[in-house]
Design a protein around this motif. Structure first.
Motif, mmCIF file in Angstrom:
data_model
loop_
_atom_site.group_PDB
_atom_site.id
_atom_site.type_symbol
_atom_site.label_atom_id
_atom_site.label_comp_id
_atom_site.label_asym_id
_atom_site.label_seq_id
_atom_site.Cartn_x
_atom_site.Cartn_y
_atom_site.Cartn_z
ATOM 1 N N ALA A 11 -3.222 60.302 -22.502
ATOM 2 C CA ALA A 11 -4.553 60.408 -21.916
ATOM 3 C C ALA A 11 -5.045 61.830 -21.771
ATOM 4 O O ALA A 11 -6.200 62.049 -21.445
ATOM 5 N N GLU A 12 -4.177 62.831 -21.991
ATOM 6 C CA GLU A 12 -4.574 64.192 -21.729
ATOM 7 C C GLU A 12 -5.480 64.740 -22.827
ATOM 8 O O GLU A 12 -5.272 64.490 -24.005
ATOM 9 N N ALA A 13 -6.489 65.521 -22.398
ATOM 10 C CA ALA A 13 -7.411 66.161 -23.319
ATOM 11 C C ALA A 13 -8.177 67.221 -22.541
ATOM 12 O O ALA A 13 -8.414 67.056 -21.344
ATOM 13 N N PRO A 14 -8.562 68.344 -23.179
ATOM 14 C CA PRO A 14 -8.279 68.724 -24.557
ATOM 15 C C PRO A 14 -6.835 69.182 -24.733
ATOM 16 O O PRO A 14 -6.257 69.725 -23.795
ATOM 17 N N PRO A 15 -6.247 68.979 -25.946
ATOM 18 C CA PRO A 15 -4.823 69.240 -26.158
ATOM 19 C C PRO A 15 -4.535 70.694 -26.496
ATOM 20 O O PRO A 15 -3.989 70.994 -27.552
ATOM 21 N N ILE A 16 -4.899 71.612 -25.616
ATOM 22 C CA ILE A 16 -4.643 73.023 -25.903
ATOM 23 C C ILE A 16 -3.337 73.489 -25.284
ATOM 24 O O ILE A 16 -2.881 74.591 -25.558
ATOM 25 N N LEU A 29 7.437 63.361 -11.653
ATOM 26 C CA LEU A 29 8.493 62.894 -10.746
ATOM 27 C C LEU A 29 8.184 63.268 -9.301
ATOM 28 O O LEU A 29 8.386 62.461 -8.384
ATOM 29 N N ALA A 30 7.686 64.482 -9.089
ATOM 30 C CA ALA A 30 7.341 64.898 -7.732
ATOM 31 C C ALA A 30 6.204 64.046 -7.184
ATOM 32 O O ALA A 30 6.225 63.632 -6.012
ATOM 33 N N SER A 31 5.223 63.750 -8.002
ATOM 34 C CA SER A 31 4.113 62.900 -7.564
ATOM 35 C C SER A 31 4.605 61.500 -7.222
ATOM 36 O O SER A 31 4.153 60.885 -6.253
ATOM 37 N N ALA A 32 5.540 60.982 -8.029
ATOM 38 C CA ALA A 32 6.092 59.653 -7.755
ATOM 39 C C ALA A 32 6.846 59.647 -6.425
ATOM 40 O O ALA A 32 6.699 58.722 -5.611
ATOM 41 N N ARG A 222 -6.863 68.798 -15.763
ATOM 42 C CA ARG A 222 -6.882 67.397 -16.204
ATOM 43 C C ARG A 222 -5.469 66.883 -16.452
ATOM 44 O O ARG A 222 -5.107 65.788 -16.083
ATOM 45 N N ARG A 223 -4.672 67.745 -17.095
ATOM 46 C CA ARG A 223 -3.297 67.345 -17.388
ATOM 47 C C ARG A 223 -2.499 67.101 -16.114
ATOM 48 O O ARG A 223 -1.821 66.085 -15.965
ATOM 49 N N LEU A 224 -2.585 68.018 -15.181
ATOM 50 C CA LEU A 224 -1.832 67.864 -13.936
ATOM 51 C C LEU A 224 -2.340 66.681 -13.110
ATOM 52 O O LEU A 224 -1.550 65.978 -12.463
ATOM 53 N N ALA A 225 -3.647 66.459 -13.119
ATOM 54 C CA ALA A 225 -4.189 65.328 -12.367
ATOM 55 C C ALA A 225 -3.708 64.009 -12.946
ATOM 56 O O ALA A 225 -3.365 63.069 -12.207
ATOM 57 N N LEU A 226 -3.672 63.906 -14.269
ATOM 58 C CA LEU A 226 -3.196 62.666 -14.894
ATOM 59 C C LEU A 226 -1.705 62.446 -14.638
ATOM 60 O O LEU A 226 -1.255 61.318 -14.458
ATOM 61 N N ARG A 227 -0.954 63.538 -14.634
ATOM 62 C CA ARG A 227 0.465 63.396 -14.278
ATOM 63 C C ARG A 227 0.614 62.941 -12.830
ATOM 64 O O ARG A 227 1.486 62.134 -12.505
ATOM 65 N N THR A 276 -3.230 60.679 -4.607
ATOM 66 C CA THR A 276 -2.293 61.619 -5.217
ATOM 67 C C THR A 276 -2.953 62.366 -6.364
ATOM 68 O O THR A 276 -2.796 63.586 -6.502
ATOM 69 N N ALA A 277 -3.699 61.637 -7.214
ATOM 70 C CA ALA A 277 -4.396 62.280 -8.332
ATOM 71 C C ALA A 277 -5.454 63.249 -7.827
ATOM 72 O O ALA A 277 -5.638 64.344 -8.391
ATOM 73 N N ALA A 278 -6.181 62.864 -6.766
ATOM 74 C CA ALA A 278 -7.212 63.745 -6.220
ATOM 75 C C ALA A 278 -6.590 65.019 -5.651
ATOM 76 O O ALA A 278 -7.130 66.126 -5.840
ATOM 77 N N ILE A 279 -5.454 64.867 -4.959
ATOM 78 C CA ILE A 279 -4.757 66.045 -4.423
ATOM 79 C C ILE A 279 -4.288 66.939 -5.565
ATOM 80 O O ILE A 279 -4.426 68.172 -5.518
ATOM 81 N N ALA A 280 -3.722 66.322 -6.618
ATOM 82 C CA ALA A 280 -3.256 67.098 -7.766
ATOM 83 C C ALA A 280 -4.419 67.830 -8.433
ATOM 84 O O ALA A 280 -4.308 69.006 -8.789
ATOM 85 N N TRP A 281 -5.543 67.138 -8.572
ATOM 86 C CA TRP A 281 -6.707 67.755 -9.222
ATOM 87 C C TRP A 281 -7.226 68.932 -8.405
ATOM 88 O O TRP A 281 -7.445 70.027 -8.941
ATOM 89 N N ALA A 282 -7.425 68.723 -7.099
ATOM 90 C CA ALA A 282 -7.988 69.782 -6.257
ATOM 91 C C ALA A 282 -7.032 70.973 -6.157
ATOM 92 O O ALA A 282 -7.456 72.136 -6.259
ATOM 93 N N THR A 283 -5.736 70.683 -5.977
ATOM 94 C CA THR A 283 -4.767 71.772 -5.836
ATOM 95 C C THR A 283 -4.632 72.536 -7.137
ATOM 96 O O THR A 283 -4.596 73.773 -7.150
ATOM 97 N N ALA A 284 -4.520 71.800 -8.253
ATOM 98 C CA ALA A 284 -4.381 72.458 -9.551
ATOM 99 C C ALA A 284 -5.620 73.292 -9.880
ATOM 100 O O ALA A 284 -5.514 74.401 -10.408
ATOM 101 N N ARG A 285 -6.786 72.761 -9.572
ATOM 102 C CA ARG A 285 -8.032 73.482 -9.861
ATOM 103 C C ARG A 285 -8.068 74.814 -9.122
ATOM 104 O O ARG A 285 -8.389 75.866 -9.692
ATOM 105 N N ALA A 286 -7.746 74.757 -7.828
ATOM 106 C CA ALA A 286 -7.752 75.994 -7.047
ATOM 107 C C ALA A 286 -6.688 76.970 -7.547
ATOM 108 O O ALA A 286 -6.951 78.178 -7.692
#
Length: 296
Positions: A11-16, A29-32, A222-227, A276-286
Motif C-alpha cells: 500500500a505504500e506510495a510513492p516508492p522513493i 511490531l511496535a505498533s502491534a 505515509r509509509r510509517l502511518a501504514l505500518r 494508532t495510525a493517526a498517532i504514527a502519522w502525526a508523530t512521523a510528520r513532526a
C-alpha cells in the motif's frame, strides 16, 4: 503477522524509500505491541467504570437493620425493630430475611453453614429506601429505645471505599492507556529518525533534482502511518482474541458483564488501529519535518 507486513508494503506510495533496514518491521511490531496493550488497558478502564457504576446502582437505596439479642427475646426484638422501620419516614419497604437467606449471605465468609450452628447469629431486616432515606441518627435512637440491640446500617462505611477503589482502578487504566500511546509516539519518532538517517543519500538526491521537502516527508510519513495501521490491526485483533479466550468471558460468565458488549467488540478493533495510525502519522510528520529542517 506476515500478512500485515505484506499489506503495509503493497500500500505504500510513492516508492522513493527502499524497503530495507531494521526500522521497517520494528515499526509494525511496535505498533502491534502498543495496540495490544492499549486495547487491554482501555477495556480494563471501561470494566472498572462499569463495575463502579454497578456497585453504586446495586447499593443505592438499600440498607439493613441488624438485630442481636438473646435467643429467647430475639424474635420479639426483631418484630419491634420491624415496626419502627416500617413507620419511619424515608423507608419504602422492610422485610425480615428468612433463615435460608441469612445463611446464604454469611456462609461464604465463614466456611459453610455448619459453622453457623455454634454462633449466635443476628437477624437481618432488609430495607428499601426512598428519596434521601431516613434520618439515621433519629432512626437509631428509636431503635435503641424500642428494640435494644438493633443497629441501622446504610452501608456507607464500605460502599464509598469500594466505589472509590473501582474508580481509582479505572483512572489508573486510563492513565496506562495514555502512557501506552505516548510510548507509541516515542517509538514512531525514533523509527522516523532512523529511517530518514538510513536513506539520507536518497533524500539529498531528491532535493538536488528539485524534490520539495513536502514530497519527501509525505513518502516517509505515509509509509510509517501504514505500518502503524497494519500493526495496530494485528495487535487489536490479538488482544480481542486473548480476551475472548479468558475463562468466564462469555455472556453468562463472571467476566461477561465487565467486557464490552457487541458494540465494543466491533468499535474497539476499528478505533484502536485508526488511533494508532493517526498517532504514527502525526508523530512521523513532526519528526520528519524537524529532521529535514535540520538538514538545510
Amino acid at each position: 503477522m506476515a500478512r500485515w507486513f505484506r499489506f503495509a508494503r503493497a500500500a505504500e506510495a510513492p516508492p522513493i524509500v527502499p524497503m530495507s533496514g531494521w526500522s521497517a518491521p520494528l515499526t509494525t511490531l511496535a505498533s502491534a505491541a502498543m495496540s495490544f496493550l492499549a486495547v487491554l488497558t482501555l477495556i480494563a478502564g471501561l470494566a472498572a467504570d462499569r463495575l463502579a457504576e454497578d456497585w453504586r446502582q446495586d447499593l443505592a437505596g438499600l440498607a439493613t437493620v441488624r438485630v442481636s439479642a438473646e435467643p429467647e427475646v430475639l424474635e420479639t426484638r426483631v418484630m419491634r425493630a420491624l415496626e419502627v422501620v416500617r413507620t419511619a419516614p424515608g423507608i419504602a419497604a422492610a422485610r425480615v430475611l428468612s433463615e435460608a437467606e441469612h445463611l446464604a449471605l454469611i456462609a461464604p465468609w465463614i466456611g459453610g453453614v455448619e459453622a453457623l450452628e455454634a454462633l449466635p447469629a443476628p437477624r437481618l431486616i432488609d430495607l428499601t429506601l426512598e428519596g434521601d432515606g431516613p434520618d439515621a441518627a433519629r432512626l437509631q435512637s428509636r431503635l435503641d429505645r424500642d428494640a435494644p440491640g438493633a443497629v441501622y446500617d446504610d452501608h456507607a462505611a464500605w460502599r464509598g471505599p469500594l466505589a472509590r477503589a473501582a474508580a481509582a482502578v479505572g483512572r489508573l487504566a486510563w492513565a496506562a492507556t495514555v502512557l501506552v500511546m505516548l510510548a507509541a509516539c516515542a517509538m514512531v519518532a525514533l523509527a522516523a529518525q532512523a529511517t530518514l538517517t538510513a536513506h539520507l543519500d536518497i533524500v539529498r538526491v531528491i532535493r538536488l533534482i528539485g524534490g520539495e521537502d513536502r514530497y519527501i516527508a509525505g513518502a516517509f510519513v505515509r509509509r510509517l502511518a501504514l505500518r502503524g495501521l497494519a500493526g495496530g490491526m494485528a495487535g487489536a485483533g490479538l488482544a480481542l482474541l486473548a480476551l475472548a479466550a479468558l475463562p468466564g468471558s462469555g455472556a453468562g460468565g463472571v467476566l461477561g458483564g465487565l467486557l464490552p458488549g457487541t458494540f465494543g467488540w466491533i468499535a474497539i478493533p476499528i478505533a484502536v488501529p485508526l488511533l494508532t495510525a493517526a498517532i504514527a502519522w502525526a508523530t512521523a510528520r513532526a519528526s520528519v519535518r524537524i529532521a529535514l529542517g535540520r538538514m538545510l
